[in-house]
Design a protein around this motif. Structure first.
Motif, mmCIF file in Angstrom:
data_model
loop_
_atom_site.group_PDB
_atom_site.id
_atom_site.type_symbol
_atom_site.label_atom_id
_atom_site.label_comp_id
_atom_site.label_asym_id
_atom_site.label_seq_id
_atom_site.Cartn_x
_atom_site.Cartn_y
_atom_site.Cartn_z
ATOM 1 N N ARG A 373 5.045 -10.405 -47.167
ATOM 2 C CA ARG A 373 4.867 -9.264 -46.398
ATOM 3 C C ARG A 373 3.890 -9.477 -45.281
ATOM 4 O O ARG A 373 4.029 -8.973 -44.048
ATOM 5 N N ASN A 374 2.937 -10.314 -45.598
ATOM 6 C CA ASN A 374 1.973 -10.823 -44.569
ATOM 7 C C ASN A 374 2.573 -11.613 -43.391
ATOM 8 O O ASN A 374 2.360 -11.465 -42.089
ATOM 9 N N CYS A 375 3.799 -12.409 -43.869
ATOM 10 C CA CYS A 375 4.491 -13.184 -42.887
ATOM 11 C C CYS A 375 5.210 -12.256 -41.766
ATOM 12 O O CYS A 375 5.554 -12.712 -40.671
ATOM 13 N N ALA A 376 5.764 -11.246 -42.746
ATOM 14 C CA ALA A 376 6.560 -10.301 -41.786
ATOM 15 C C ALA A 376 5.421 -9.752 -40.587
ATOM 16 O O ALA A 376 6.222 -9.059 -39.554
ATOM 17 N N LYS A 377 4.446 -9.559 -40.889
ATOM 18 C CA LYS A 377 3.473 -8.905 -39.827
ATOM 19 C C LYS A 377 2.776 -10.050 -38.791
ATOM 20 O O LYS A 377 1.984 -9.759 -37.986
ATOM 21 N N GLY A 378 3.232 -11.378 -39.298
ATOM 22 C CA GLY A 378 2.624 -12.435 -38.439
ATOM 23 C C GLY A 378 3.133 -12.412 -36.999
ATOM 24 O O GLY A 378 4.099 -11.872 -36.764
ATOM 25 N N SER A 379 2.115 -13.134 -36.381
ATOM 26 C CA SER A 379 2.364 -13.284 -34.652
ATOM 27 C C SER A 379 3.578 -13.961 -34.599
ATOM 28 O O SER A 379 4.036 -13.878 -33.058
#
Length: 404
Positions: A373-379
């Motif tokens: 989920r954090n990777c989905a929001k990553g730059s």
């Protein structure tokens, strides 16, 4: 990868490490395996890294390991199709020609016409190790099956329940249906030519059916490994090397044959190692190469077994060795996966793969944990896996400016 980008590549002394935690991505049972794992070292690195998600083939398409790795290495899988059999054959050290038909095989458990265990319990539970049992079974098969209709049969053990078959002769075709049902408790599939008018495929199907029949006779006294499943029929393709494309001197550190096989096919030097000693091998060879592919299999195995807690533990095991990797101070470090293998599905899936990129030139996203989920929001966003190599090259300052 666009040829124009290849023309931008320059050589320098910077070193790249690509870590592939096979089948890393998961699906939540409340949390995913990555979210559930205690990973203080990955967390430390994540805060200083850019994150994203990679798509190996296309949206909704579940990739095989070979095509997924090809994409990671910057080769378009739709342009360069490499069969599993070829990768396994190269991985166990066989010298294969362009006309050889290579087959990835599994020992399996069959009751009547039903495959009750596609992996024959990974050959566990004998008074010898799974790999020793594999070698014993392959030796038996090779002794009894040397040739069929003037076609030479070569049988070579792999890891656990996996082994390799190479057919060497004339008029061989990979255009044949596999007998592997791909899931337990399903009937064996019929081996037949995909096109009934293809004479070479019909001949090959006959050979393979005869091979399976003979193998079943040899294995009939085995209570677990009493049958063989065949898949990944393929011939060796012609493909440009990693050195040709990227001007990199590459090395592979992997234990399982298939991953060593694809590395060999691309011209990587495959370094001798053992399970649990991968990081030690990396340390010993750190100064000899400028690109390293470091593969860990256990995350994928636990996912395929539907072992959620086992996959969590495999992630935590990697986290404990990560400090040793960080001490080697690679100029660019990426941690990702070839494909996702959620325990929930017990198989590869179409879900994007978590991707972490660390170098002096990354803009850290500041996330506190490496998760889907954090990777989905990553730059870095969601991007094709074929773009991983350009990112690694750019962050190691190996790409010139494009245009005026």
């Amino acid at each position: 990868m666009n040829k124009r980008i290849e023309e931008l590549i320059i050589k320098n002394s910077k070193k790249i490490l690509l870590v592939v935690l096979d089948g890393l991505g998961g699906l939540p049972l409340g949390k995913t395996e990555l979210e559930s794992a205690h990973t203080p070292n990955l967390d430390f690195l994540t805060k200083r890294s850019s994150l994203g998600l990679t798509i190996p083939i296309d949206y909704g398409i579940t990739p095989g390991s070979g095509s997924a790795h090809l994409a990671l290495f910057g080769y378009d899988p739709s342009q360069y199709e490499i069969g599993r059999g070829v990768m396994e054959a190269l991985g166990v050290g066989l010298d294969i020609g362009y006309e050889d038909l290579c087959i990835r095989a599994n020992f399996a458990t069959k009751e009547k016409d039903i495959i009750t265990d596609r992996r024959a319990k990974r050959l566990k539970g004998y008074n010898v190790s799974p790999d020793e049992k594999n070698r014993e079974l392959c030796k038996k098969l090779q002794k009894e099956i040397k040739e069929i209709k003037k076609v030479k049969v070569i049988i070579e053990p792999g890891k656990e329940h996996r082994f390799v078959i190479v057919l060497r002769g004339e008029n061989l075709s990979p255009e044949v249906e596999e007998n592997d049902p791909l899931k337990d408790n399903l009937p064996v599939k019929e081996i037949k030519a995909k096109d009934k008018d293809n004479k070479e495929a019909k001949f090959t199907a006959f050979l393979l059916k005869e091979l399976v029949r003979k193998a079943e006779e040899v294995l009939k006294k085995e209570n677990k490994a009493n049958y063989i499943l065949l898949r990944g029929y393929s011939k060796k393709p012609k493909i440009p090397s990693f050195l040709e494309r990227f001007k990199l001197n590459p090395a592979c550190i992997a234990v399982y044959p298939m991953y060593k096989g694809i590395a060999k096919l691309l011209g990587m030097e495959v370094l001798a190692t053992e399970e649990g000693k991968e990081v030690e091998t990396l340390k010993e060879n750190r100064d000899k190469f400028d690109f390293f592919y470091l593969h860990f299999k256990e995350t994928d195995m636990r996912g395929e077994d539907g072992d959620f807690s086992g996959k969590v533990k495999a992630i935590e095991k990697f986290d404990k060795i990560l400090p040793e990797i960080l001490k080697m101070e690679f100029d660019v470090l990426s941690i990702t996966s070839d494909h996702s293998t959620p325990s929930l599905l017990k198989s590869h899936s179409w879900h994007p793969n978590p991707f972490l990129l660390f170098s002096p030139f990354t803009l850290p996203d500041g996330f506190r944990k490496f998760t889907e989920r954090n990777c989905a929001k990553g730059s870095l966003g969601i991007f094709p896996a074929t773009k991983v190599m350009p990112l690694l090259l750019a962050h190691s300052l190996k790409l010139k400016k494009f245009g005026a």
